[in-house]
Structures are given as C-alpha cells and as structure tokens.
Write a protein that holds these residues in place. Structure first.
Motif, mmCIF file in Angstrom:
data_model
loop_
_atom_site.group_PDB
_atom_site.id
_atom_site.type_symbol
_atom_site.label_atom_id
_atom_site.label_comp_id
_atom_site.label_asym_id
_atom_site.label_seq_id
_atom_site.Cartn_x
_atom_site.Cartn_y
_atom_site.Cartn_z
ATOM 1 N N ASP A 1 -7.309 50.147 30.139
ATOM 2 C CA ASP A 1 -7.827 48.820 29.794
ATOM 3 C C ASP A 1 -6.809 47.979 29.042
ATOM 4 O OD1 ASP A 1 -7.831 50.504 27.657
ATOM 5 O OD2 ASP A 1 -9.786 49.871 26.868
ATOM 6 N N ARG A 2 -5.745 48.579 28.544
ATOM 7 C CA ARG A 2 -4.690 47.818 27.878
ATOM 8 C C ARG A 2 -3.735 47.192 28.875
ATOM 9 N NH1 ARG A 2 -1.815 52.028 24.243
ATOM 10 N NH2 ARG A 2 -0.497 50.187 23.898
ATOM 11 N N GLY A 3 -3.857 47.530 30.121
ATOM 12 C CA GLY A 3 -2.961 47.038 31.156
ATOM 13 C C GLY A 3 -2.183 48.187 31.771
ATOM 14 N N ARG B 1 0.956 48.324 32.822
ATOM 15 C CA ARG B 1 2.295 48.526 32.278
ATOM 16 C C ARG B 1 2.246 49.131 30.889
ATOM 17 N NH1 ARG B 1 5.989 43.322 31.460
ATOM 18 N NH2 ARG B 1 4.392 42.998 29.862
ATOM 19 N N GLU B 2 1.330 48.649 30.036
ATOM 20 C CA GLU B 2 1.226 49.180 28.678
ATOM 21 C C GLU B 2 0.792 50.640 28.670
ATOM 22 O OE1 GLU B 2 0.224 46.348 29.678
ATOM 23 O OE2 GLU B 2 1.428 44.939 28.481
ATOM 24 N N TYR C 1 -6.678 47.995 37.421
ATOM 25 C CA TYR C 1 -5.626 48.282 38.391
ATOM 26 C C TYR C 1 -6.216 49.040 39.576
ATOM 27 C CZ TYR C 1 -1.580 50.452 40.603
ATOM 28 O OH TYR C 1 -0.660 50.874 41.529
ATOM 29 N N GLY D 1 -9.727 49.803 32.940
ATOM 30 C CA GLY D 1 -8.774 48.841 33.482
ATOM 31 C C GLY D 1 -9.152 48.376 34.876
#
Length: 409
Positions: A120-122, A124-125, A180, A178
C-alpha cells in the motif's frame, strides 16, 4: 612435503605433452577437462521433446477449458510463467555456477509477504528495501561459499533456515495491499523473462562463457579451491540468484487471487530446481540448453492450469518432487551424451617409458632400475689367458712364486 607439491602443481599442459595453444582450442576446460568440446545435440533433442509435451498439454487445456487461454485468464497465465520463470532462472543461474542456491524458495516467500504487507506504500517503495535486503543476503551467502570454499547447497540451506525463522513469525495469511496489478503488463513480463532465459542459454552455449560460468565446478578434489576468477563469478551468480528469487516472489504475490500464506518456502525451491533440471541444466553445473528453461517453465504452468480445469488438487510438494525426479534423469542424459567427444587430431606426445617393478612410490620419489652388463666392471681377480690344467695337489700360486721380500734383497 616437497615431493608431493611438485607433482600437484604441475600443469596438465606440460604433463600431457600437448601445446597450451592446442589445449585452449580443443579442450573445453583446458586446465583439467576431457579432450574435446561439450556436445549440444542432446540439448537440442531434449528441447524438441519438451516442446512437443508443451504443445500436447496446451491442446489438452484448450479442449478442457478454452477460456483459460483467452483474455484475463491468459494474462494471469503469462504472469505465472514470468513469476515461476524468475524463480527458475534464480535456481538455474546458481546451478550453472555449480553452487546451487536452495534458499530461493524461502527468499521468494519472504519477499511475497513483505510486498503483501507494504504494497500500500507503493510498488517502488515496497520493492527497493526488499531489493537491498536480497542483495546483502546474497552477498553474505556468496562470501561464505567462496571464502570458506564450501558447497553452495550447504551454505544456502543454512541461509534458508535463517529466512524460515523470519517466516515463522507470521502465523496468519497476509492480504496483498496496494494497487499494483502485473496483469496489465503481462505480455511485457513474459517477453522479458523469455528474452533473459533464451539469451542466457545462448551465451552459455559459447565455450569461453560456459567455461567461465562453470569454473567453480569441481574437477578433482571438490575441496580444492578453483581460483579467484571462479570465486568472483560464483559470488556474482549467488547474488543475482537471490535478487531474481526476490523479484519472482513479488510477482507471485501480486498475481495471486488470495492472501499470501506463511510457510517455509522450500516447496518453491523444490519446484524451481526441478523445473530447471527438467529444462536440461545439469545438476553438476556448467552444462545447459538454450530454450529448455523457457519451455520447461511454460510446461509446468500450463500443466497446473490443466489440473485446475479438471478440479484436481496437486500441491507444489508433489509436483516439485515429480519434476525433480524427472530432472535428475535428464541430468544423467546431459552428462552422458553432452560430455566432450575426444578430438581425433590431438595426440599426446609419448613420455618416458614407465619403469617396471614398483615404479612411482610417491609423487616425487621414483625407483628406476638401470641394468648394466655384467662384463663392464673390471675383474677383481686376475684372468687366466690360457686354460692350463691345474693339479689339485699343486702348491698355491703365491707359494710357487718368489716372495716379494726375497726379490728385494
């Protein structure tokens, strides 16, 4: 001792009598290899058989459920191929370097759980910290293998135990967080995996590259070191293997329909190692095909989809064990029919004849009897020029001749 080291360090070029330039062109491993070059025909034949099996299973899946090869289901299938493919590439890279990484499964599962929690932070992160941890862990594993010069399977099994300790702290499945969705780029992921697998196989078919990657493969005593170049190449292979396993775990988690369940991850290791062996990579290292990994991964994924269409439940342990058993048979075929054929135009220069008898007692002491004619030594006793009859009752010679002290008077 000194007489031992003299024979140990003697180069095979000088001992065989063949010039070094000829060895470099004819021997696949000029330092210790067999005369001749590795044969690729066995890989070509086996990859044709794998392709025929893939076509048959795909046809069976099409007959059972044609929708599994269309639209979103096809995209899911392609991402599954890419995810398992990255895991298989990780196992295959370490296998080609003769230091198999048994921690690929636990690393993939740990990466999957991390991505499920932090997604959920992204993307990439969540991916960058996992990438850094995988690189550091792979480097630590590589240092243990090449500095202590221990088998890769043993060191990676110890590393896998450490990762499993982290996994055992999770007692409940973790839902993927997330947004993605790898299915949106399913075709690119599949093409990327296929390109890496095929290009890696093509480069591995080149003699200098194959020799360089498989330099860690033991040729005499497996505990003897293979040199600094072998250590560096093996270390890079183990680091790359760990990173590829982490990326494969992320794809598997992102492409799943449900939460990521905790476990040991060793079932993924068995499946990945078995698949790469099924594709034609030797369990001893160095030897491998070109298209075998791509076809074997596709065959395993399509077979799993076919079992789902039949409502069969086959676990990864069962499938991985069956694939691993078949892969061991393939390794025997590869090592039997892929080893170098002796080059007919290379003839060893005959060395000195081996002495009879005990011969070489140690590596530096030799007993070489040198027979000499018996008549070369001067006779101690005077030789009689004419045969004259000697009376047995005749006085001794020194009594019949004048005494020395009488002649001097």
């Amino acid at each position: 001792m000194g007489y031992d080291e003299a024979d140990r360090t003697a180069s095979p070029e000088t001992s065989s009598g063949v010039p070094a330039a000829v060895l470099e062109n004819v021997f696949d491993d000029p330092s210790h290899g067999e005369p001749g070059r590795d044969r690729i025909a066995v890989h070509v034949v086996w990859e044709f058989l794998l392709l025929a099996g893939l076509a048959a299973v795909t046809w069976l899946l099409w007959r059972e459920d044609a929708d599994a090869l269309r639209g979103g289901a096809l995209k899911t299938l392609l991402v599954d191929v890419a995810g398992l493919g990255l895991l298989t590439l990780a196992a295959g890279l370490s296998l080609r370097a003769a230091a198999v990484n048994l921690a690929v499964g636990p690393v993939a599962l740990a990466a999957a759980m991390h991505f499920a929690e932090q997604g959920d932070r992204g993307a990439r992160e969540a991916l960058l910290p996992a990438l850094a941890v995988a690189a550091v862990g792979g480097l630590a594993l590589a240092l243990v293998v090449v500095v202590l010069h221990v088998p890769g399977w043993a060191a990676s099994l110890a590393g896998a135990a450490g990762v499993i300790v982290y996994l055992e702290r999770r007692t409940a499945p973790v839902a993927v967080q997330g947004e993605y969705d790898p299915r949106r780029t399913a075709l690119y992921l599949f093409v990327g995996f296929a390109a890496v697998a095929v290009l890696g196989g093509l480069f591995g078919a080149i003699k200098p590259v194959r020799r360089l990657i498989g330099r860690f493969r033991p040729v005499t005593d497996p505990a003897r070191r293979r040199g600094a170049v072998a250590a560096v190449v093996t270390a890079l292979a183990l680091v790359g293997s760990t990173v590829l396993a982490m990326l494969g775990g992320v794809l598997i988690a992102a492409n799943g329909d449900g939460p990521v369940a905790p476990g040991t991850g060793l079932d993924w290791t068995v499946l990945a190692v078995g698949t790469v062996l099924l594709g034609g990579t030797s369990a001893y290292g160095r030897r491998g095909g070109v298209f075998g990994t791509l076809i074997a991964v596709s065959l395993v994924v399509v077979f799993l989809a076919w079992t789902v269409a039949h409502d069969w439940s086959i676990g990864r342990w069962a499938l991985g064990g069956a694939v691993l058993g078949a892969g061991l048979l393939v390794t025997r075929l590869v090592e039997t029919f892929g080893r170098p054929r002796p080059a007919p135009h290379v003839t060893a220069v005959p060395g000195p004849p081996r002495p009879a008898g005990d011969g070489r007692i140690s590596t530096g002491w030799t007993t070489t009897p040198t027979p000499e004619p018996t008549d070369t030594w001067p006779s101690v006793l005077p030789v009689r020029e004419t045969d004259t009859p000697v009376d047995a009752w005749e006085a001794p010679r020194w009594e019949s001749e004048p005494r020395r002290w009488d002649a001097d008077r």
